[in-house]
Design a protein around this motif. Sequence first.
Motif, mmCIF file in Angstrom:
data_model
loop_
_atom_site.group_PDB
_atom_site.id
_atom_site.type_symbol
_atom_site.label_atom_id
_atom_site.label_comp_id
_atom_site.label_asym_id
_atom_site.label_seq_id
_atom_site.Cartn_x
_atom_site.Cartn_y
_atom_site.Cartn_z
ATOM 1 N N GLY A 327 -3.410 11.039 55.075
ATOM 2 C CA GLY A 327 -2.067 10.736 54.600
ATOM 3 C C GLY A 327 -2.060 10.592 53.084
ATOM 4 N N ASP A 328 -0.991 10.006 52.571
ATOM 5 C CA ASP A 328 -0.825 9.881 51.123
ATOM 6 C C ASP A 328 -0.933 8.427 50.689
ATOM 7 O OD1 ASP A 328 -0.316 12.619 51.100
ATOM 8 O OD2 ASP A 328 1.846 12.311 51.373
ATOM 9 N N LEU A 329 -1.172 8.244 49.394
ATOM 10 C CA LEU A 329 -1.166 6.928 48.767
ATOM 11 C C LEU A 329 0.130 6.781 47.983
ATOM 12 C CD1 LEU A 329 -2.412 4.254 47.854
ATOM 13 C CD2 LEU A 329 -3.685 5.520 46.104
ATOM 14 N N ASN A 330 0.929 5.796 48.343
ATOM 15 C CA ASN A 330 2.235 5.590 47.729
ATOM 16 C C ASN A 330 2.168 4.351 46.835
ATOM 17 O OD1 ASN A 330 3.988 7.589 49.478
ATOM 18 N ND2 ASN A 330 2.652 6.473 50.896
ATOM 19 N N VAL A 331 2.371 4.571 45.532
ATOM 20 C CA VAL A 331 2.227 3.513 44.533
ATOM 21 C C VAL A 331 3.614 3.140 44.013
ATOM 22 C CG1 VAL A 331 1.121 2.817 42.386
ATOM 23 C CG2 VAL A 331 -0.002 4.497 43.894
ATOM 24 N N GLN A 332 3.998 1.910 44.225
ATOM 25 C CA GLN A 332 5.283 1.421 43.708
ATOM 26 C C GLN A 332 5.037 0.744 42.358
ATOM 27 O OE1 GLN A 332 7.224 -1.979 45.599
ATOM 28 N NE2 GLN A 332 9.186 -0.909 45.479
ATOM 29 N N VAL A 333 5.815 1.162 41.359
ATOM 30 C CA VAL A 333 5.654 0.626 40.004
ATOM 31 C C VAL A 333 6.590 -0.564 39.809
ATOM 32 C CG1 VAL A 333 5.847 1.133 37.538
ATOM 33 C CG2 VAL A 333 5.003 2.887 39.118
ATOM 34 N N ILE A 334 6.007 -1.649 39.362
ATOM 35 C CA ILE A 334 6.788 -2.848 39.015
ATOM 36 C C ILE A 334 6.710 -3.016 37.491
ATOM 37 C CG2 ILE A 334 7.086 -5.322 39.356
ATOM 38 C CD1 ILE A 334 7.544 -3.634 41.864
ATOM 39 N N VAL A 335 7.871 -2.962 36.833
ATOM 40 C CA VAL A 335 7.922 -3.090 35.373
ATOM 41 C C VAL A 335 8.066 -4.565 35.018
ATOM 42 C CG1 VAL A 335 9.131 -2.456 33.263
ATOM 43 C CG2 VAL A 335 8.922 -0.797 35.131
ATOM 44 N N GLU A 336 7.157 -5.043 34.195
ATOM 45 C CA GLU A 336 7.129 -6.456 33.833
ATOM 46 C C GLU A 336 7.815 -6.651 32.474
ATOM 47 O OE1 GLU A 336 3.808 -9.894 34.150
ATOM 48 O OE2 GLU A 336 3.283 -8.201 32.859
ATOM 49 N N THR A 337 8.768 -7.539 32.451
ATOM 50 C CA THR A 337 9.469 -7.874 31.209
ATOM 51 C C THR A 337 8.770 -9.072 30.565
ATOM 52 O OG1 THR A 337 11.558 -7.122 32.155
ATOM 53 C CG2 THR A 337 11.678 -8.565 30.225
ATOM 54 N N PRO A 338 8.468 -9.006 29.272
ATOM 55 C CA PRO A 338 7.762 -10.127 28.631
ATOM 56 C C PRO A 338 8.616 -11.394 28.650
ATOM 57 C CG PRO A 338 8.524 -8.548 26.984
ATOM 58 C CD PRO A 338 8.733 -7.918 28.314
ATOM 59 N N ALA A 339 7.997 -12.478 29.062
ATOM 60 C CA ALA A 339 8.708 -13.757 29.121
ATOM 61 C C ALA A 339 8.547 -14.545 27.823
ATOM 62 C CB ALA A 339 8.205 -14.585 30.303
ATOM 63 N N ARG A 340 7.488 -14.313 27.099
ATOM 64 C CA ARG A 340 7.243 -15.028 25.849
ATOM 65 C C ARG A 340 6.928 -14.016 24.741
ATOM 66 N NH1 ARG A 340 3.238 -19.993 27.741
ATOM 67 N NH2 ARG A 340 4.706 -20.971 29.242
ATOM 68 N N MET A 341 7.577 -14.178 23.581
ATOM 69 C CA MET A 341 7.336 -13.299 22.424
ATOM 70 C C MET A 341 7.330 -14.136 21.154
ATOM 71 S SD MET A 341 9.743 -9.976 23.291
ATOM 72 C CE MET A 341 11.213 -10.991 23.511
ATOM 73 N N ASP A 342 6.534 -13.695 20.216
ATOM 74 C CA ASP A 342 6.554 -14.379 18.922
ATOM 75 C C ASP A 342 7.684 -13.789 18.079
ATOM 76 O OD1 ASP A 342 5.643 -11.931 17.935
ATOM 77 O OD2 ASP A 342 3.544 -12.564 17.957
ATOM 78 N N GLU A 343 7.880 -14.333 16.864
ATOM 79 C CA GLU A 343 8.994 -13.915 16.015
ATOM 80 C C GLU A 343 8.921 -12.443 15.647
ATOM 81 O OE1 GLU A 343 11.685 -15.520 15.248
ATOM 82 O OE2 GLU A 343 11.006 -17.238 16.427
ATOM 83 N N GLU A 344 7.713 -11.951 15.385
ATOM 84 C CA GLU A 344 7.569 -10.542 14.991
ATOM 85 C C GLU A 344 7.943 -9.620 16.156
ATOM 86 O OE1 GLU A 344 4.183 -7.472 13.175
ATOM 87 O OE2 GLU A 344 3.656 -9.558 13.676
ATOM 88 N N GLN A 345 7.498 -9.987 17.350
ATOM 89 C CA GLN A 345 7.804 -9.161 18.521
ATOM 90 C C GLN A 345 9.301 -9.164 18.808
ATOM 91 O OE1 GLN A 345 5.279 -11.027 21.414
ATOM 92 N NE2 GLN A 345 3.476 -9.771 20.883
ATOM 93 N N ARG A 346 9.920 -10.338 18.680
ATOM 94 C CA ARG A 346 11.357 -10.436 18.907
ATOM 95 C C ARG A 346 12.117 -9.591 17.896
ATOM 96 N NH1 ARG A 346 13.357 -14.299 22.245
ATOM 97 N NH2 ARG A 346 15.308 -14.258 21.070
ATOM 98 N N ALA A 347 11.642 -9.612 16.637
ATOM 99 C CA ALA A 347 12.316 -8.839 15.589
ATOM 100 C C ALA A 347 12.201 -7.340 15.876
ATOM 101 C CB ALA A 347 11.719 -9.177 14.222
ATOM 102 N N LEU A 348 11.031 -6.921 16.300
ATOM 103 C CA LEU A 348 10.844 -5.499 16.634
ATOM 104 C C LEU A 348 11.697 -5.081 17.827
ATOM 105 C CD1 LEU A 348 6.962 -5.137 16.158
ATOM 106 C CD2 LEU A 348 8.768 -4.156 14.709
ATOM 107 N N LEU A 349 11.769 -5.948 18.805
ATOM 108 C CA LEU A 349 12.563 -5.633 19.990
ATOM 109 C C LEU A 349 14.050 -5.610 19.663
ATOM 110 C CD1 LEU A 349 11.929 -4.946 22.892
ATOM 111 C CD2 LEU A 349 12.299 -7.335 23.518
ATOM 112 N N ALA A 350 14.469 -6.512 18.767
ATOM 113 C CA ALA A 350 15.877 -6.531 18.341
ATOM 114 C C ALA A 350 16.207 -5.273 17.555
ATOM 115 C CB ALA A 350 16.150 -7.781 17.511
ATOM 116 N N GLN A 351 15.266 -4.834 16.731
ATOM 117 C CA GLN A 351 15.472 -3.604 15.972
ATOM 118 C C GLN A 351 15.614 -2.405 16.914
ATOM 119 O OE1 GLN A 351 12.416 -2.821 13.115
ATOM 120 N NE2 GLN A 351 13.386 -0.962 12.323
ATOM 121 N N LEU A 352 14.779 -2.378 17.984
ATOM 122 C CA LEU A 352 14.871 -1.300 18.973
ATOM 123 C C LEU A 352 16.216 -1.325 19.682
ATOM 124 C CD1 LEU A 352 13.593 0.994 20.620
ATOM 125 C CD2 LEU A 352 12.644 -0.750 22.164
#
Length: 381
Positions: A327-352
């Motif tokens: 048979g086949d192997l069926n892989v379900q993808v779960i996308v994880e959203t970051p729960a904690r970010m520092d100021e630089e990461q937040r700024a980059l994400l806001a820019q995006l």
Amino acid sequence: MAQDYYATLGVGRDASAEELKKAYRKLARQLHPDVNDAPDASERFKDITIAYEVLSDPQKRATFDRGGDPLRGSGGSGFGQGFSFDDIMDAFFGQNTGRGPRPRTQRGQDALLRLTIDLAEAAFGVSQEIKVDTAVTCTTCSGSGAAAGSEPVTCRTCHGHGDVQHVQRSLLGDIRTSRPCPACHGYGTVIPEPCAECAGEGRVRSRRSISVTIPAGVDHGTRIQLSGEGEVGPGGGPAGDLYLEINVRRHPMFSRKGDQLFCQVTLPMTAAALGAHIDLPTLEADVPDTDEDTKTVPLDVVAGTQSGDTITIKGWGVPRLRGSGRGDLNVQVIVETPARMDEEQRALLAQLAKLRDEERPEALMGVNHKGVFGKIKDAFK
């Protein structure tokens, strides 16, 4: 002659023994006093029984055909003389109720054993030793049940017949019934000196090891038949079969449905958005001495993969129990959203978000995933 026995049974003079029996069965079901309360039912039932007694006996039938009296010297009507209740039941129900001596040697019962194995063992098969607790042939008496130097002897109560006769008087005459002999329990023989090891049973219980091979592809609840590995029968009779019922343990990563394997892979949202290539562990990694090349399989996550999307890898499921391939192997993808970010990461994400015009995102609703304003636009079209 008191009656025409052929006419009484409603058959021709050339009727065969089978035709006589069928005719008697039919009439007996209609006229038996237990099912027919007509005033003459008992007398007519007696008449057909006498007729069948005469015509089913070749000598009496020949005497009747020559014009003689087949019941002369039999004590009057002849009913109940040499015609047992077993003969009536044979004709009435179509079976022979005579028991006769039953053999001491009998087939043993089947046995059931539940065997717990891992998912990989169920998928790819495994050979292992198991312990079973069953009856086996007594080695002291070799299954005969008799002590050394002795052997079963003919029962003095039933004289080897296995049953005893009981005669009971009734309105229909003497009715004889057969019952198992209480002295030998229907065997026709008794063991004067039983084997001390098995107490005359010819078998003892023992714990033993047997080697079993579990085929690839078995599932939870599958039963495997092992012929002749069950309980040895009384008197050292042939053993029944052993059934192995497979119980599959839960796997920490994979689940199974038929020949399909399922698992989940959690990825960060950046990998889901940009795409990624990972080496996914396979079920083969649980098998000792497996080839290193089969312990992982490449998984390509395309850019823009959404949480809940399923990626199918052909031919990496469970081997088919009855048939070829896997048979086949069926892989379900779960996308994880970051729960904690520092100021630089937040700024980059806001820019995006600003670059994608998602600072005030539109909510997705319904199966079509249209935003609220999109639905309003469709309503005015």
